[in-house]
Design an enzyme around this catalytic site. Sequence first.
Site, short mmCIF file in Angstrom:
data_model
loop_
_atom_site.label_atom_id
_atom_site.label_comp_id
_atom_site.label_asym_id
_atom_site.label_seq_id
_atom_site.Cartn_x
_atom_site.Cartn_y
_atom_site.Cartn_z
CG ASP A 167 68.43 82.20 5.09
OD1 ASP A 167 68.48 81.01 5.15
OD2 ASP A 167 68.45 82.92 6.13
CD GLU A 225 71.83 82.04 5.66
OE1 GLU A 225 71.86 83.15 5.43
OE2 GLU A 225 71.28 81.64 6.78
NE ARG A 247 76.57 83.11 12.14
CZ ARG A 247 76.02 83.54 13.24
NH1 ARG A 247 76.66 82.95 14.22
NH2 ARG A 247 75.01 84.15 13.21
CE LYS A 288 66.03 83.17 7.38
NZ LYS A 288 66.22 83.79 8.57
CG ASP A 298 67.93 80.81 9.87
OD1 ASP A 298 68.13 81.46 8.43
OD2 ASP A 298 67.29 81.54 10.51
CG ASP A 318 69.55 86.66 4.07
OD1 ASP A 318 69.96 87.64 4.97
OD2 ASP A 318 69.99 85.44 4.22
CE LYS A 366 73.19 86.06 4.66
NZ LYS A 366 72.48 86.51 5.96
#
Length: 487
Positions: free
Chosen positions: A261, A340, A342, A268, A338, A279, A256
Amino acid sequence: MRNPLPPVPGKLLELEVSDDLKRGTPLATLIAAPSEEDGDAGLAEIGGVRPTGKAGDVQTVPTGGVRWLAGVGDGEPKQYRKAGAALVRAVTSALEEDVKAGEKAFRAFAVELPADAGAEHVEELAFGLLLGGYRFTVTAEEPKPSLRTVRLITRHEGAVGALERVRELAAAAAFARDLANTPSNVKTPAWLADTAARAAGGIPNLTVTARDEKWLAEQGFGGVLAVGGGSAAPPRLIELEYRPRGATTHLLLVGKGITFDTGGLSIKPADGMHLMRTDMAGGAAIIAAVRAIATLRLPVKVTGLVPAAENHVSGSSYRPGDIVRHYGGKTTEVGNTDAEGRMVLADALVYGIKKHKPDAVIDAATLTGAMKVSLGVRTGGVFATEDALAERVTKAGERVGEAWWRMPLLEDLAETVQGSLGDVRQAPGGPGGIVAALFLREFVGDVPWAHLDIAGPARADKTYADVVPGATGFAARTLVELVASYA
């Protein structure tokens, strides 16, 4: 004006092995704790200091030939890592104090190992020395004098060979830390791709290709484009290919690469958002691991894929309720922007499996906060479709000092990720780490697959062992060791 950003990848200490001490070099010696039977009487004073021998306890000696005493506890190899990390931090602090006092800066020091220390002890000590003093600071100040070399005083014949492997494993962890620590106003998807390509330059049999947003659109990478659509910095797919001559086994590593993010429209809380520069720690681990695998010339074919995007808020952000079509055609109902990670991994998994037809697939991601609740912040979660692959990951982690715990792919929950408007649901509720893994499983088919959720151990807020606050580089060493197990 000098660029305040540290070089990425940064430079590690040089480690030397010798059987004698170079004159004038400050010396540290390793001390085991006394046994219960001996008590305090078991350790004699050195230069007026009575050593404790406690693992990670470093004492300064005011007089005599030894300047530092570093405890190794019961003498188990893992205690040597703790001692090495604490020692390098103490020596660095002493160097800075010497400079402040107007003394000449020393750039090297020596460590005297006990006569019974073996190759495994040398390895663990080296990990601590190489990574325990890691720093990443963005500043306009001139660089401070720093350590350059550590000489290990030992007569063990296997010490030199042990260090060759450790250097590359430590370099992989440090490089992954560098990438994840780099601030996101610098670290766009394009920067990450360019840095990966530059770091791979000159390494035999390793190539890096960066796919831009136009290529992603032509190929149908709907997940990556949806997540990256809200940012002015367009997404990239970073593809690393290591092709050693004669290799028959092919492993696909996917990470990833969310360079920042915000959570998107499902934004968030502000309190922890500044940490989201890390992230992309899973993608950092993949880039650093593939580089180390190629440098070590492991006889295994490896492909690394890092779908890189910035999850931002704007008029072009993707929305809860959207239906996204991934590479390969499968559709996802978006429930929470959020979730994101996956979304981008789904595209890369299908693409990598279809194009490269690997023997096994391993992905790494800071995927779910739920894993921090389940396992804390020092253990990674392993989800796997095969027992043998799960065991390979956990055993590889044990060998390099990274802790993993296998988590279940609960079939009773599999139906929760099935969609009604689309093929699958992205955020159906339930135990977060497990349903996220079940979602990803929908995109891997029958290929042996392991998903590594590193949301907890990818970041640290305090010092322990060879870890310092910030990005930890977790998973990079495990991935290198995992690939080596197929050699």
